[in-house]
Design an enzyme around this catalytic site. Structure first.
Site, PDB file in Angstrom:
ATOM      1  N   HIS A 103      -1.791 -18.357  -0.405  1.00 15.34           N
ATOM      2  CA  HIS A 103      -3.220 -18.287  -0.997  1.00 15.34           C
ATOM      3  C   HIS A 103      -3.230 -17.839  -2.254  1.00 15.34           C
ATOM      4  CE1 HIS A 103      -3.523 -17.710   3.220  1.00 15.34           C
ATOM      5  NE2 HIS A 103      -4.812 -18.022   3.304  1.00 15.34           N
ATOM      6  N   ASP A 106      -2.562 -14.093  -2.568  1.00 13.44           N
ATOM      7  CA  ASP A 106      -1.306 -13.718  -2.129  1.00 13.44           C
ATOM      8  C   ASP A 106      -0.333 -13.195  -3.230  1.00 13.44           C
ATOM      9  OD1 ASP A 106      -1.986 -14.337   0.330  1.00 13.44           O
ATOM     10  OD2 ASP A 106      -0.984 -16.280   0.378  1.00 13.44           O
ATOM     11  N   HIS A 273      -4.681 -20.638  16.762  1.00 11.56           N
ATOM     12  CA  HIS A 273      -6.199 -21.159  17.032  1.00 11.56           C
ATOM     13  C   HIS A 273      -6.702 -21.802  17.894  1.00 11.56           C
ATOM     14  CE1 HIS A 273      -6.399 -20.139  12.180  1.00 11.56           C
ATOM     15  NE2 HIS A 273      -6.177 -19.024  12.658  1.00 11.56           N
ATOM     16  N   ASP A 309      -6.269 -13.174  17.496  1.00  6.49           N
ATOM     17  CA  ASP A 309      -5.306 -14.187  16.599  1.00  6.49           C
ATOM     18  C   ASP A 309      -3.973 -13.191  16.034  1.00  6.49           C
ATOM     19  OD1 ASP A 309      -3.951 -16.136  15.398  1.00  6.49           O
ATOM     20  OD2 ASP A 309      -5.368 -16.057  13.448  1.00  6.49           O
TER      21      ASP A 309
END
Length: 449
Positions: A103, A106, A273, A309
């Site tokens: 990302h 990040d 997910h 998650d």
């Protein structure tokens, strides 16, 4: 020369079935070995997730982070960000992977304005690009973090606040430019807060239209700047919102078709997910590949006893075999897809070497799954099962149904006087328990060779 960060760790090698006490090594992942005419590394295209590997502090809702990392001595945010790049590329080299994923947030700390944030980010990306020139490392995909900062409290593209939508679009623009600079093969959209907490105060149609609008903007701008990446949407049903719009593969495909996105976008699917949506990983991959929309995979696993998650490194060989069977059936993960380890160590596994151990078990688990899936495919085991099960559609009324020759009137004429005994006699046991037992034996026999 930069300092060595991962001391005591040599380049991870394929060791086969040696005693694990012999040290770090792959038992099943042999990158140059050919499976069904393709090297293992080309089937799997492993990638390391920057966020979980180098940024994750192993916090949980009940305790502070426990992670011990070799760059913890740096306290200045930019010094730390640049040191992480050195540590990351040493990690990639020692692990033996060819791809990374990240990302935007990040990589570098945010400033007070987007202009300041972009400047910080560009400094770190400059360093990544230099490392790419000497290491050959590639970017499987990059993306924008539009869920962590409080401004995204009610979403990014689906926020009820126009200023937040505008900021999100501006952040996305720069992230696409970075994707072009680093040669990212894909660009991922995970709508972390693109959903709702309550329908009572939500204009769901408007929010989904806004999400589609920003996806079209992204593709248009990528085309404008010559960023030839495969665009990917990543489904997740909930967490952090109560209900997210990209609930699962089928829901996301319906959204893509509704808003004319399916020609330019494919799916990035994650194991955990899938579990949260009430599906197996194999189910989600099957739905995507049969729609021609399988793009890439995030490799992790959940825990059926835990309802959130957890992003655990994959170790369940039955699940990795099922996932890789779908990949083998597809011929590849996707046109530019790979397996990104969106996974982190458990909070109690806080030592630096645990990052290597986690990736080793994940890479070995998917390599093992590939070996078993290839064995089943080459033997024709499942192909023959399915061909036999659906054989009634090869002739007679079944062939008429398949070809479109049959209609309701002709089928009524065929069925109206058939006694129940004849219909029941036409069915056969599928011996499902034997099938599962045979798959178990494929796993045991293939991996013991």
């Amino acid at each position: 020369m930069t300092e060595e960060y991962w001391k005591g760790v040599d380049k991870i090698q394929y060791v086969g079935h040696q005693d694990k006490k012999s040290g770090l090594g792959f038992q099943y992942y042999n990158p140059e070995e050919e499976i069904m005419g393709k090297k293992m590394k080309d089937w799997l295209r492993f990638a390391v997730a920057y966020w979980h590997t180098f940024d994750q502090r192993l916090v949980d809702p009940f305790g502070d982070g426990t992670a011990q990392r070799p760059y913890d001595k740096y306290t200045d945010p930019m010094d730390l960000a640049l040191a992480k790049v050195d540590a990351a590329f040493e990690f990639y080299q020692k692990l033996g992977v060819d791809y990374l994923c990240f990302h935007d947030r990040d990589l570098a700390p945010e400033g007070d304005t987007l202009r300041e944030t972009n400047a910080n980010l560009d400094k770190v990306v400059d360093k990544i690009v230099e490392y790419q020139k000497t290491s050959g490392m590639k970017v499987l995909w990059n993306t924008s973090n539009m869920f962590t900062n409080p401004r995204f409290v009610e979403g990014a593209a689906t926020s009820p606040y126009a200023d937040v939508f505008a900021y999100s679009a501006a952040q996305l623009k720069h992230s696409l430019e970075i994707g072009k600079r680093v040669g990212s093969e894909n660009y991922v959209f995970w709508g972390g807060r693109e959903g709702y907490e309550s329908l009572w105060n939500t204009n769901m149609k408007q929010e989904q239209e806004h999400a589609a609008k920003i996806f079209h903007m992204a593709k248009d701008y990528a085309n404008e700047i010559g960023f030839d990446a495969q665009m990917l949407l990543e489904p997740k049903p909930k967490e952090p919102t109560t209900h997210q719009y990209d609930f699962d593969a089928a829901t996301t495909i319906a959204f893509m078709k509704e808003y004319d996105l399916d020609k330019d976008f494919k799916l990035n699917l994650e194991g955990n997910h899938a579990n949260l949506a009430g599906h197996t990983y194999q189910h989600e991959i099957r739905v995507a590949r049969e729609a021609g929309l399988l793009g890439s995979l995030d490799a992790n696993q959940g825990d059926k006893l835990i309802g959130w998650d957890i992003d655990e490194y994959p170790s369940n060989l039955y699940e990795t075999t099922a996932a890789m069977y779908e990949v083998v059936e597809n011929g590849s993960i996707g046109p530019r897809g790979g397996l990104n380890f969106d996974a982190k160590p458990r909070r109690s596994a806080f030592a630096p070497e645990d990052l290597f151990l986690g990736h080793i078990v994940g890479m070995d688990s998917f390599a093992a799954g590939l070996r078993v899936a290839a064995a089943m495919k080459q033997d024709g085991f499942l192909d023959n099962l399915k061909a036999d099960r659906y054989s009634s559609y090869k002739s007679g009324v079944g062939a008429d149904i398949e070809s479109g020759k049959a209609d309701l009137k002709s089928l009524e004429a065929y069925a109206i006087d058939k006694p129940q005994s004849e219909l029941i006699a036409a069915t056969h046991s599928d011996h499902l328990e034997e099938i599962k037992d045979t798959i178990n034996h494929y796993i045991i026999d293939t991996l013991s060779k």
